[in-house]
Write a protein that holds these residues in place. Structure first.
Motif, mmCIF file in Angstrom:
data_model
loop_
_atom_site.group_PDB
_atom_site.id
_atom_site.type_symbol
_atom_site.label_atom_id
_atom_site.label_comp_id
_atom_site.label_asym_id
_atom_site.label_seq_id
_atom_site.Cartn_x
_atom_site.Cartn_y
_atom_site.Cartn_z
ATOM 1 N N GLN A 3 8.288 23.109 16.883
ATOM 2 C CA GLN A 3 7.668 22.031 16.114
ATOM 3 C C GLN A 3 6.658 21.286 16.952
ATOM 4 O OE1 GLN A 3 10.707 19.435 14.340
ATOM 5 N NE2 GLN A 3 9.895 20.070 12.362
ATOM 6 N N VAL A 5 4.463 17.759 16.197
ATOM 7 C CA VAL A 5 4.311 16.687 15.224
ATOM 8 C C VAL A 5 3.295 15.685 15.742
ATOM 9 C CG1 VAL A 5 5.448 14.875 13.924
ATOM 10 C CG2 VAL A 5 6.685 17.002 14.436
ATOM 11 N N GLU A 6 2.180 15.560 15.027
ATOM 12 C CA GLU A 6 1.156 14.581 15.397
ATOM 13 C C GLU A 6 1.464 13.242 14.732
ATOM 14 O OE1 GLU A 6 -1.143 18.542 14.622
ATOM 15 O OE2 GLU A 6 0.483 17.383 13.704
ATOM 16 N N CYS A 22 1.310 13.946 20.174
ATOM 17 C CA CYS A 22 1.729 15.278 19.738
ATOM 18 C C CYS A 22 3.085 15.537 20.379
ATOM 19 C CB CYS A 22 0.709 16.324 20.167
ATOM 20 S SG CYS A 22 1.208 18.039 19.886
ATOM 21 N N GLY A 118 0.625 21.790 14.647
ATOM 22 C CA GLY A 118 1.192 20.657 13.933
ATOM 23 C C GLY A 118 0.588 20.551 12.544
#
Length: 127
Positions: A3, A5-6, A22, A118
């Protein structure tokens, strides 16, 4: 599960700053490079900065050099993008992505080498 994720996007006035994050999980963070990309509606996604997590080497496209700074916090498995002196033309969706270690130093932000992506975060700069 891999994963990225921003976060940290939003609305800012021209001349302002934002810091994007990030957060990575599901893979050995130190063994990868992280790149930042941007994409406007109807346009191709383009990269502009990347960092080799293992040694901290960082690279920038000329258009972002001096305004944007990429960094990493290995304890948090997070890469940051500090964006200063923002312009309306910086309005885009910003993505981070992971590539094998040292891909960045050899190929920069060639999209084909980035395996994990992301979901993106919207940055809007008002004039």
């Amino acid at each position: 599960e891999v994963q990225l994720v921003e976060s940290g996007g939003g609305l800012v006035q021209a001349g302002g700053s934002l810091r994007l994050s990030c957060a990575a999980s599901g893979f050995p963070f130190d063994d990868y490079d992280i790149g930042w990309f941007r994409q406007a509606p109807g346009k191709e996604r383009e990269g502009f900065s990347c960092i080799t997590i293992g040694d901290g080497s960082s690279y920038y496209a000329d258009s972002e050099k001096g305004r944007f700074t990429i960094s990493s916090d290995n304890a948090k498995n997070t890469v940051y993008l500090q964006m200063n002196s923002l312009k309306p033309e910086d309005t885009d969706v910003y993505y981070c992505a992971a590539a094998d270690r040292y891909y960045c130093s050899g190929y920069g932000w060639g999209i084909i080498g980035y395996d994990y992506w992301g979901q993106g975060t919207q940055v809007t700069v008002s004039s």
